[in-house]
Motif scaffolding. Sequence first.
Motif, PDB file in Angstrom:
ATOM      1  N   UNK A  95      62.794 -13.621  40.934  1.00 55.16           N
ATOM      2  CA  UNK A  95      64.165 -14.053  39.509  1.00 55.16           C
ATOM      3  C   UNK A  95      64.314 -15.885  39.897  1.00 55.16           C
ATOM      4  N   UNK A  96      65.101 -15.868  38.473  1.00 57.01           N
ATOM      5  CA  UNK A  96      65.324 -17.638  38.502  1.00 57.01           C
ATOM      6  C   UNK A  96      64.404 -18.081  38.160  1.00 57.01           C
ATOM      7  N   UNK A  97      63.625 -18.056  37.770  1.00 57.72           N
ATOM      8  CA  UNK A  97      61.849 -18.620  37.781  1.00 57.72           C
ATOM      9  C   UNK A  97      61.665 -19.013  38.829  1.00 57.72           C
ATOM     10  N   UNK A  98      61.889 -18.691  40.119  1.00 61.35           N
ATOM     11  CA  UNK A  98      61.108 -19.002  41.179  1.00 61.35           C
ATOM     12  C   UNK A  98      60.400 -18.207  41.558  1.00 61.35           C
ATOM     13  N   UNK A  99      59.381 -18.514  43.161  1.00 55.41           N
ATOM     14  CA  UNK A  99      58.048 -18.011  43.383  1.00 55.41           C
ATOM     15  C   UNK A  99      56.893 -18.300  42.881  1.00 55.41           C
ATOM     16  N   UNK A 100      55.458 -17.785  42.491  1.00 54.49           N
ATOM     17  CA  UNK A 100      54.769 -18.080  42.207  1.00 54.49           C
ATOM     18  C   UNK A 100      55.193 -18.384  39.864  1.00 54.49           C
ATOM     19  N   UNK A 101      54.736 -19.425  39.398  1.00 54.19           N
ATOM     20  CA  UNK A 101      54.812 -19.987  37.863  1.00 54.19           C
ATOM     21  C   UNK A 101      53.261 -19.853  37.061  1.00 54.19           C
ATOM     22  N   UNK A 102      53.580 -19.095  36.594  1.00 52.76           N
ATOM     23  CA  UNK A 102      52.384 -19.554  35.514  1.00 52.76           C
ATOM     24  C   UNK A 102      52.286 -19.774  34.150  1.00 52.76           C
ATOM     25  N   UNK A 114      48.283 -16.597  23.005  1.00 56.86           N
ATOM     26  CA  UNK A 114      47.143 -16.491  23.631  1.00 56.86           C
ATOM     27  C   UNK A 114      47.445 -14.424  24.251  1.00 56.86           C
ATOM     28  N   UNK A 115      46.126 -13.526  24.950  1.00 55.13           N
ATOM     29  CA  UNK A 115      46.667 -12.542  25.304  1.00 55.13           C
ATOM     30  C   UNK A 115      45.959 -11.972  26.451  1.00 55.13           C
ATOM     31  N   UNK A 116      45.756 -11.490  27.622  1.00 62.81           N
ATOM     32  CA  UNK A 116      45.329 -11.393  28.796  1.00 62.81           C
ATOM     33  C   UNK A 116      45.878 -10.071  29.940  1.00 62.81           C
ATOM     34  N   UNK A 117      45.099  -9.896  30.978  1.00 62.37           N
ATOM     35  CA  UNK A 117      45.888  -9.629  31.511  1.00 62.37           C
ATOM     36  C   UNK A 117      46.622 -10.539  32.480  1.00 62.37           C
ATOM     37  N   UNK A 118      47.036 -10.181  33.167  1.00 56.60           N
ATOM     38  CA  UNK A 118      47.812 -10.578  34.489  1.00 56.60           C
ATOM     39  C   UNK A 118      46.446 -10.736  35.958  1.00 56.60           C
ATOM     40  N   UNK A 119      46.937 -12.173  36.450  1.00 58.49           N
ATOM     41  CA  UNK A 119      46.328 -12.138  37.970  1.00 58.49           C
ATOM     42  C   UNK A 119      47.008 -10.898  39.111  1.00 58.49           C
ATOM     43  N   UNK A 120      45.883 -11.383  39.675  1.00 56.41           N
ATOM     44  CA  UNK A 120      46.040 -10.574  40.899  1.00 56.41           C
ATOM     45  C   UNK A 120      47.450 -11.335  41.648  1.00 56.41           C
ATOM     46  N   UNK A 121      47.660 -12.644  41.363  1.00 56.34           N
ATOM     47  CA  UNK A 121      49.013 -13.496  41.555  1.00 56.34           C
ATOM     48  C   UNK A 121      50.084 -12.111  41.127  1.00 56.34           C
ATOM     49  N   UNK A 122      49.809 -12.512  39.874  1.00 57.21           N
ATOM     50  CA  UNK A 122      51.197 -12.207  38.847  1.00 57.21           C
ATOM     51  C   UNK A 122      51.231 -10.308  38.617  1.00 57.21           C
ATOM     52  N   UNK A 123      50.226  -9.868  38.764  1.00 58.63           N
ATOM     53  CA  UNK A 123      50.132  -8.258  37.829  1.00 58.63           C
ATOM     54  C   UNK A 123      51.086  -7.470  38.874  1.00 58.63           C
ATOM     55  N   UNK A 124      51.539  -7.223  38.191  1.00 53.69           N
ATOM     56  CA  UNK A 124      53.134  -6.416  38.820  1.00 53.69           C
ATOM     57  C   UNK A 124      53.934  -6.569  40.274  1.00 53.69           C
ATOM     58  N   UNK A 125      53.773  -7.996  39.826  1.00 53.10           N
ATOM     59  CA  UNK A 125      55.115  -8.957  40.293  1.00 53.10           C
ATOM     60  C   UNK A 125      55.527  -9.846  39.332  1.00 53.10           C
ATOM     61  N   UNK A 126      55.812 -10.125  37.835  1.00 49.64           N
ATOM     62  CA  UNK A 126      56.280 -10.592  37.337  1.00 49.64           C
ATOM     63  C   UNK A 126      58.194  -9.869  36.882  1.00 49.64           C
ATOM     64  N   UNK A 127      58.728 -11.798  37.643  1.00 48.06           N
ATOM     65  CA  UNK A 127      60.824 -10.786  37.244  1.00 48.06           C
ATOM     66  C   UNK A 127      61.505 -11.743  36.895  1.00 48.06           C
ATOM     67  N   UNK A 128      60.730 -12.872  35.706  1.00 46.00           N
ATOM     68  CA  UNK A 128      61.440 -13.603  35.098  1.00 46.00           C
ATOM     69  C   UNK A 128      60.769 -14.319  33.814  1.00 46.00           C
ATOM     70  N   UNK A 129      60.686 -15.056  33.052  1.00 45.04           N
ATOM     71  CA  UNK A 129      60.151 -15.368  31.994  1.00 45.04           C
ATOM     72  C   UNK A 129      60.802 -16.900  31.313  1.00 45.04           C
TER      73      UNK A 129
END
Length: 136
Positions: free
Chosen positions: A102-109, A115-130
């Motif tokens: 949350x609050x744009x903390x952690x890993x940011x991409x 653009x469209x695509x699949x989330x990388x292993x870092x972001x797959x099922x871990x995105x919490x804010x944008x």
Amino acid sequence: MDKAFRNLATGCIAAVSTAAILLAAAGPSAAYGKDGILEVDEFGLFYNQYQSGCVFDLYGEDLNFNDNYFKSGCTGGTSLVNDNTESYKNRDVYAWKVATDANMDGNVGEIPSNYQGNASSTFKNTISSSTYTLHA
């Protein structure tokens, strides 16, 4: 005093009429975001890979997905958006950033415009804010 009251009432009616016209003109844009339909000028996070399943569509930033749910009627419907997205599509003219906390903390991409695509292993099922960026 009667004439002053009449002038005031006429001015109020004109102001209310103008506000109604402006609200009617803004109607479609007011419906953008978080309605389960990925439209132009929005960023979408999808429940499954390859932009399939439910979409969580954003028109403006959301710094905490922990209180957002996918709309019902599709794969992943009524699931919590937080830590439940596998792909994305950016239909906005601006790039968007996603973060694993949350609050744009952690890993940011960053996802570029259109653009469209699949989330990388870092972001797959871990995105919490944008949030969107101010560059195209």
